[in-house]
Design an enzyme around this catalytic site. Structure first.
Site, mmCIF file in Angstrom:
data_model
loop_
_atom_site.group_PDB
_atom_site.id
_atom_site.type_symbol
_atom_site.label_atom_id
_atom_site.label_comp_id
_atom_site.label_asym_id
_atom_site.label_seq_id
_atom_site.Cartn_x
_atom_site.Cartn_y
_atom_site.Cartn_z
ATOM 1 N N GLY A 244 -5.882 -11.331 2.454
ATOM 2 C CA GLY A 244 -5.608 -12.058 1.167
ATOM 3 C C GLY A 244 -4.140 -11.927 0.657
ATOM 4 O O GLY A 244 -3.615 -13.135 0.432
ATOM 5 N N PHE A 245 -3.418 -10.763 1.058
ATOM 6 C CA PHE A 245 -1.962 -10.822 0.735
ATOM 7 C C PHE A 245 -1.298 -11.648 1.725
ATOM 8 O O PHE A 245 -0.350 -12.482 1.187
ATOM 9 C CB PHE A 245 -1.573 -9.409 0.823
ATOM 10 C CG PHE A 245 -0.123 -9.390 0.661
ATOM 11 C CD1 PHE A 245 0.448 -9.217 -0.454
ATOM 12 C CD2 PHE A 245 1.156 -9.115 1.784
ATOM 13 C CE1 PHE A 245 1.912 -9.309 -1.037
ATOM 14 C CE2 PHE A 245 2.353 -9.298 1.444
ATOM 15 C CZ PHE A 245 2.682 -9.226 0.074
ATOM 16 N N ASP B 162 0.274 2.286 0.246
ATOM 17 C CA ASP B 162 0.974 1.811 1.603
ATOM 18 C C ASP B 162 1.988 0.893 1.056
ATOM 19 O O ASP B 162 2.054 0.489 -0.105
ATOM 20 C CB ASP B 162 -0.118 0.824 2.248
ATOM 21 C CG ASP B 162 -0.194 -0.570 1.562
ATOM 22 O OD1 ASP B 162 0.443 -1.341 2.234
ATOM 23 O OD2 ASP B 162 -0.788 -0.688 0.655
ATOM 24 N N HIS C 259 12.384 9.231 10.674
ATOM 25 C CA HIS C 259 12.646 10.088 9.508
ATOM 26 C C HIS C 259 12.278 9.675 8.097
ATOM 27 O O HIS C 259 11.624 10.541 7.237
ATOM 28 C CB HIS C 259 14.475 10.086 9.285
ATOM 29 C CG HIS C 259 14.779 10.458 7.841
ATOM 30 N ND1 HIS C 259 14.789 11.936 7.510
ATOM 31 C CD2 HIS C 259 15.071 9.655 7.056
ATOM 32 C CE1 HIS C 259 15.055 12.205 6.419
ATOM 33 N NE2 HIS C 259 15.430 10.713 5.859
ATOM 34 N N CYS D 60 15.462 18.152 5.266
ATOM 35 C CA CYS D 60 14.520 17.850 6.103
ATOM 36 C C CYS D 60 14.061 18.434 7.518
ATOM 37 O O CYS D 60 14.929 18.866 8.088
ATOM 38 C CB CYS D 60 14.552 16.319 6.371
ATOM 39 S SG CYS D 60 13.396 15.377 7.353
ATOM 40 N N ASP E 141 -9.565 -10.992 -1.370
ATOM 41 C CA ASP E 141 -9.306 -11.308 -2.813
ATOM 42 C C ASP E 141 -8.287 -12.411 -2.960
ATOM 43 O O ASP E 141 -7.831 -12.820 -2.163
ATOM 44 C CB ASP E 141 -8.785 -9.945 -3.509
ATOM 45 C CG ASP E 141 -7.668 -9.678 -2.930
ATOM 46 O OD1 ASP E 141 -7.245 -9.625 -1.691
ATOM 47 O OD2 ASP E 141 -6.585 -8.927 -3.443
ATOM 48 N N CYS F 265 16.266 14.601 11.785
ATOM 49 C CA CYS F 265 17.160 15.479 11.234
ATOM 50 C C CYS F 265 17.364 16.929 11.908
ATOM 51 O O CYS F 265 18.524 17.380 11.963
ATOM 52 C CB CYS F 265 16.716 15.689 9.692
ATOM 53 S SG CYS F 265 16.763 14.418 8.767
ATOM 54 N N CYS G 219 12.257 16.898 9.840
ATOM 55 C CA CYS G 219 11.775 15.908 11.089
ATOM 56 C C CYS G 219 12.582 15.769 12.252
ATOM 57 O O CYS G 219 13.735 16.634 12.218
ATOM 58 C CB CYS G 219 12.154 14.389 10.155
ATOM 59 S SG CYS G 219 13.622 13.809 10.399
ATOM 60 N N ASP H 99 -6.433 -4.336 5.836
ATOM 61 C CA ASP H 99 -6.342 -5.242 4.721
ATOM 62 C C ASP H 99 -6.990 -6.569 5.021
ATOM 63 O O ASP H 99 -7.294 -6.698 6.291
ATOM 64 C CB ASP H 99 -4.822 -5.550 4.435
ATOM 65 C CG ASP H 99 -4.707 -5.944 3.117
ATOM 66 O OD1 ASP H 99 -5.778 -6.421 2.443
ATOM 67 O OD2 ASP H 99 -3.443 -6.452 2.841
ATOM 68 N N SER H 100 -7.558 -7.383 4.292
ATOM 69 C CA SER H 100 -8.337 -8.428 4.354
ATOM 70 C C SER H 100 -7.708 -9.707 4.768
ATOM 71 O O SER H 100 -8.395 -10.471 5.393
ATOM 72 C CB SER H 100 -9.010 -8.608 3.176
ATOM 73 O OG SER H 100 -8.363 -9.057 1.968
#
Length: 373
Positions: free
Chosen positions: A92-93, A270, A339, A308, A143, A313, A310, A89-90
């Protein structure tokens, strides 16, 4: 980057993205590894989960340990030992979420470090320079993100800045590739515009006219608007996005959000939700959410999710996870995170299979039916 559409069912897409470091089949959820690691897990865990791409954050890695140190270790792949793809990510967030410490200008964003208060300046070019050193497979441009709701004037200003920064970024990226820099790195632009159809169309058309971008993201959602508004905005915006390039919805979200937005033609997602919720005691299952803190789990011999496969589990009971959580044992955080990420990644694999078989609508209906039981 190589990109192809493998199948479409209704509007849901199954695609393949080939970067230098991995083959990514969509729909895809990218676990968030802000600091170059997914919290409580290491590279081997992520490879065992079959994660083909994870997200790291330019802002945080720029401040600590510094992109030059990471470059000296061979970029994010060499530093973290995660051999598949990274998207960065840049920042910006982070400028948005840490708005008390930052201020956007026409040429970039000035901010104070949340670590030591030092002053820094991000521009479209400097953000790419940092990402070149990180050597991520996909780089997001800088952004101008705004909270919702907001004034028309502020949203228009956000679009203007984001478009100007996108033009500057792609011109710079092309010039750097001519110098042999970032040859195997791909670049995505970020569409803004709030929940306004008028402004989303303007932003999408301005950015998607920049043909040298490798993909496009929808940003500025899941920042205060309702789910209905988010879904409507995504559905409206995708019609202006190229069909022959990846579509990425940033920062979203719940399993329901993923299903609804796959239905609207999104390829990539994401969110911190599966990892953060795991640490807070909320586990995602085929039948909805499970609060492992509840007393009803204290003597429960069942796995978190009986469907599940995983590691957690297959080996541990709800009772054990309940005990670990209440005892504040670090092991809980790892097992719960394994999980939740397995659930998210497997949900995407099942969604893809249904698209390939042209049974997307049936899969979507079954997803919701299980939650009603």
């Amino acid at each position: 980057m190589l990109f192809r559409i493998d199948a479409i069912s209704n509007n849901a897409r199954a695609c393949t993205i080939q970067t230098q470091n991995s083959t990514i089949q969509t729909p895809v959820f990218m676990p968030v590894g802000t600091q170059g690691t997914v919290k409580t897990l290491d590279a081997n865990d992520m490879l065992n989960l079959d994660a083909k791409i994870i997200l790291a954050n330019t802002y945080h890695l720029y401040l600590r340990p510094g992109s030059k140190i990471i470059k000296d270790f061979g970029g994010l792949h060499g530093f973290s030992k995660f051999s598949n793809s990274f998207l960065t990510d840049s920042g910006g967030f982070q400028a948005f979420s840490l708005s008390e410490n930052s201020k956007a200008h026409e040429d970039g964003i000035v901010f104070k470090s949340h670590i030591d208060g030092s002053k820094h300046y991000f521009t479209p070019k400097s953000v790419l320079d940092t990402q070149y050193e990180l050597n991520s497979d996909i780089m997001m441009i800088l952004d101008d993100l705004v909270a919702l709701p907001n004034s028309d004037e502020r949203i228009k200003q956000s679009i203007k800045r984001t478009t100007a920064w996108a033009k500057e970024a792609i011109t710079y990226h092309i010039s750097q590739k001519d110098k042999g820099i970032g040859l195997h790195q791909n670049i995505f632009a970020i569409i803004q515009g709030g929940t306004s159809k008028q402004y989303r169309e303007i932003s999408a058309q301005q950015l998607c006219s920049l043909k040298d971008y490798d993909g496009f993201a929808i940003g500025g959602l899941s920042v205060g608007e309702s789910n209905t508004s988010m879904y409507e905005t995504v559905e409206f915006t995708t019609q202006f996005m190229p069909k022959d390039k990846p579509r990425y919805l940033m920062g979203v979200g719940t399993p329901e959000d993923l299903i609804e937005n796959i239905h609207r033609g999104i390829d990539m997602f994401d969110c911190v939700m599966p990892t953060r919720n795991a640490r807070n005691g909320t586990l995602f299952t085929s039948f909805g959410r499970l609060n492992i803190r509840n007393a009803s789990n204290k003597e429960d011999r069942k796995a978190i999710d009986t469907e599940c496969t995983c590691y957690t589990c297959q080996n541990f009971s709800r009772a054990y996870l309940n005990h670990l959580y209440k005892a504040k044992e670090i092991t809980y955080f790892r097992l719960a995170t394994l999980h939740n990420l397995h659930y998210y990644l497997n949900l995407m694999k099942e969604a893809r299979e249904s698209i390939l078989n042209n049974t997307w609508n049936e899969f979507k209906n079954e997803f919701y039916c299980k939650r009603k039981k």
